[in-house]
Design an enzyme around this catalytic site. Structure first.
Site, PDB file in Angstrom:
ATOM      1  CE1 TYR A 110      -5.166   5.858  -1.898  1.00 26.96           C
ATOM      2  CE2 TYR A 110      -7.313   6.767  -2.389  1.00 26.96           C
ATOM      3  CZ  TYR A 110      -6.390   6.342  -1.473  1.00 26.96           C
ATOM      4  OH  TYR A 110      -6.678   6.385  -0.138  1.00 26.96           O
ATOM      5  CE1 TYR A 147      -4.383   1.309   0.593  1.00 26.02           C
ATOM      6  CE2 TYR A 147      -3.046   3.096   1.444  1.00 26.02           C
ATOM      7  CZ  TYR A 147      -4.250   2.623   0.976  1.00 26.02           C
ATOM      8  OH  TYR A 147      -5.327   3.476   0.900  1.00 26.02           O
TER       9      TYR A 147
END
Ligand SMILES: [Zn+2]
Lengths: 143, 413
Positions: free
Chosen positions: B368, B317
């Protein structure tokens, strides 16, 4: 130095029963930190119970020396991630206080953003932002 | 005397003795991801988040070879703004018996899958679809200060009261303070961290799904681009995206009869270490590390019975470059404090390197979608269908957002 843009509200602190004394002290330009009177640990942010002693009645606010060192910092150099009520550039410093807790606040007028470094000695000062809001900032301190 | 907390992390010794035995874990090897889907990733979808969520879910069902009416569970992020009941009606999910949301922003990225796996493993539902849809580019930018100025008068929680009034109210800036301290303690240079963005862009250039497909960027370009919030430059930031991703979780038993090669969940975990706030985490023994990522990764490893060195490909992440870079240390892909050296020149994280990382372009250069595009890429890697395919990977590590209660999982083919 932090300058504000007129007309855009500053987000106010969220005041509840556990942190009211902290923000009341700030309004009187006093800086306090929370301490458990049993184990003597300091805590930030304030909380209702000591997580070491598991006691609900030992937490109190005590005067801080107001002194610390810059532990980390960021500088808003564009408006992309900055808060629109504040003119860029402005800094936020994470300051490790003598009590051991870390406090986040802006640079006072005597500190330019490009003067800040990790390890810089600073101390608390206060700025009256508007009628309802006083905030602490960090100014230079002779080491 | 300083308060002793988080010693597992500070000593880098994850204490297995006090945790449930992996043999008792009901999702380990008994659950699998069987279908993935995503919409086109754009800067301006011109569509509703609802519409995109339904497209991604339908594609995931088609990919798995199951009928929509066989989906009996829905799981998403609390931050997802689509109306779950309306998704049920739109997709005609006649047999829904489970619906839930996981909190903590991007920290939910693997927890959503973990919760879905727990539900199918315990027989509450059969096929749970996990989804996330957002118009982050054209809609409400929750990572930006002007969003807060429009919607709030006070900080939204007591702990934010110590940062928001100081104009310290965006995820990138909170994380910048950790990153600055980490760079200071381990003597990491801007030149070194630039390689993360450069390698991820190389991956994106080969991935037609990526927003930055066919948009080259050199290390020189990186060094010359503007600082957004020092120490982070524009190319250190994730790319605001409109789009949706979905994946379907079922039992390993049922997975055998479906269309795709199953990707098994070998281990997964959530973490919520002490002195946690929602990203404004400054009162732990150090901020030069990502505690939540370390705890979640080591819980996933513990359950899976593997170590960092066993992992073949990683999808970490990275809402900003340093989030991904520091995660390399937290997942044990390099020594503590050595991630700057590890990524220098980029070879270690390229497709044939020591740890190929964020092979779709990650959150910086693919899209994203709150980490859900990383899950889909992890599945593609283990199926052997990535646009930047690692040679015969067996194990893939996926992580979720740091600075909040987080999650991680080890997938295997
Ligand atoms: Zn105590």
């Amino acid at each position: 130095m932090v300058e504000y843009v007129p007309g855009i509200p500053i987000l106010k602190p969220y005041i509840d029963a556990d942190n009211k004394a902290y923000w009341d002290a700030v309004k009187e330009e006093k800086f306090v930190v929370q301490q458990c009177n049993k184990c003597k640990n300091y805590y930030q942010p304030p909380r209702p119970m000591c997580p070491e002693c598991l006691t609900l009645d030992t937490m109190e606010f005590v005067p801080s020396t107001g002194k610390g060192e810059v532990y980390s910092y960021i500088i808003y150099t564009t408006d992309k991630m900055a808060y629109p009520a504040m003119k860029i550039p402005y800094a936020v410093m994470v300051v490790e206080m003598e009590e051991g807790v870390r406090i986040t606040a802006n640079n006072a007028p005597d500190i330019d953003t490009d003067e800040i470094y990790i390890g810089m000695p600073v101390e608390v000062t206060f700025a009256k932002i508007d009628d309802d809001l006083t905030l602490y900032q960090f100014k230079k301190r002779k080491s | 005397m300083a308060r002793k907390i988080l010693e597992e992390y500070m000593n880098r010794k994850y204490d297995a003795d006090i945790k449930p035995k992996p043999a008792l874990n009901m999702i380990k090897d008994k659950t699998a991801i069987v279908g993935i889907g995503e919409t086109k990733f754009t800067r301006g979808s011109g569509r509703d988040e609802m519409d995109m969520a339904c497209e991604a879910i339908k594609k995931a069902a088609d990919d798995a070879g199951i009928k929509l009416e066989d989906i009996d569970g829905l799981e998403t992020f609390t931050l997802d703004r689509t109306a779950m009941p309306f998704i049920v009606s739109t997709l005609g999910l006649k047999n829904l018996r489970f619906a839930s949301e996981v909190s903590f922003g991007g920290g939910a990225a693997c927890a959503v899958t973990l919760h879905a796996a727990a539900i199918v493993a315990t027989g509450v539902a059969k096929n749970v679809v996990c989804y996330r849809s957002l118009n982050e580019s054209s809609g409400h930018k929750f990572g930006r200060g002007d969003g807060y100025a429009k919607y709030m008068l006070t900080a939204p929680t007591p702990h934010y009261g110590y940062t928001f009034p100081m104009g310290f109210c965006t995820p990138l800036s909170w994380a910048g303070a950790w990153g600055r301290r980490w760079m200071h303690e381990f003597n990491v240079s801007y030149e070194q961290i630039g390689w993360w963005a450069v390698v991820l862009r190389e991956y994106a250039n080969k991935n037609p799904l990526a927003l930055f497909h066919n948009k080259p960027m050199t290390h020189e370009d990186y060094m010359n681009v503007q600082m957004i919030v020092e120490p982070l430059r524009l190319f250190d930031c994730c790319v605001d995206t409109d789009g949706a991703c979905a994946h379907i979780v079922t039992t390993a038993e049922r997975a055998k009869d479906l269309k795709q090669k199953p990707v098994y969940i070998l281990g997964a975990g959530q973490s919520a270490p002490i002195e946690q706030e929602i990203q404004t985490v400054y009162n732990r023994p150090t901020i030069a590390g990502l505690f939540e990522t370390w705890y979640a990764a080591h819980e996933a490893y513990r359950v899976a019975g593997v170590e960092g060195k066993d992992i073949d490909v990683a999808e970490l992440y990275d809402p900003y470059s340093l989030g991904g870079i520091m995660s390399l240390e937290e997942c044990d892909f390099c020594e503590r404090g050595d991630a700057g050296n590890f990524i220098e020149g980029g070879d270690n994280i390229r497709v044939d390197g020591k740890m190929p990382t964020n092979t779709s372009g990650g959150l910086l250069s693919e899209a994203y979608i709150h980490g859900f595009n990383l899950v889909n890429e992890g599945v593609r890697q283990l199926r052997g269908t990535s646009y930047n395919q690692v040679k015969d990977p067996e194990l893939c590590m996926v992580t979720a957002g740091p600075g909040v209660p987080s999650s991680a999982m080890v997938l295997r083919n």
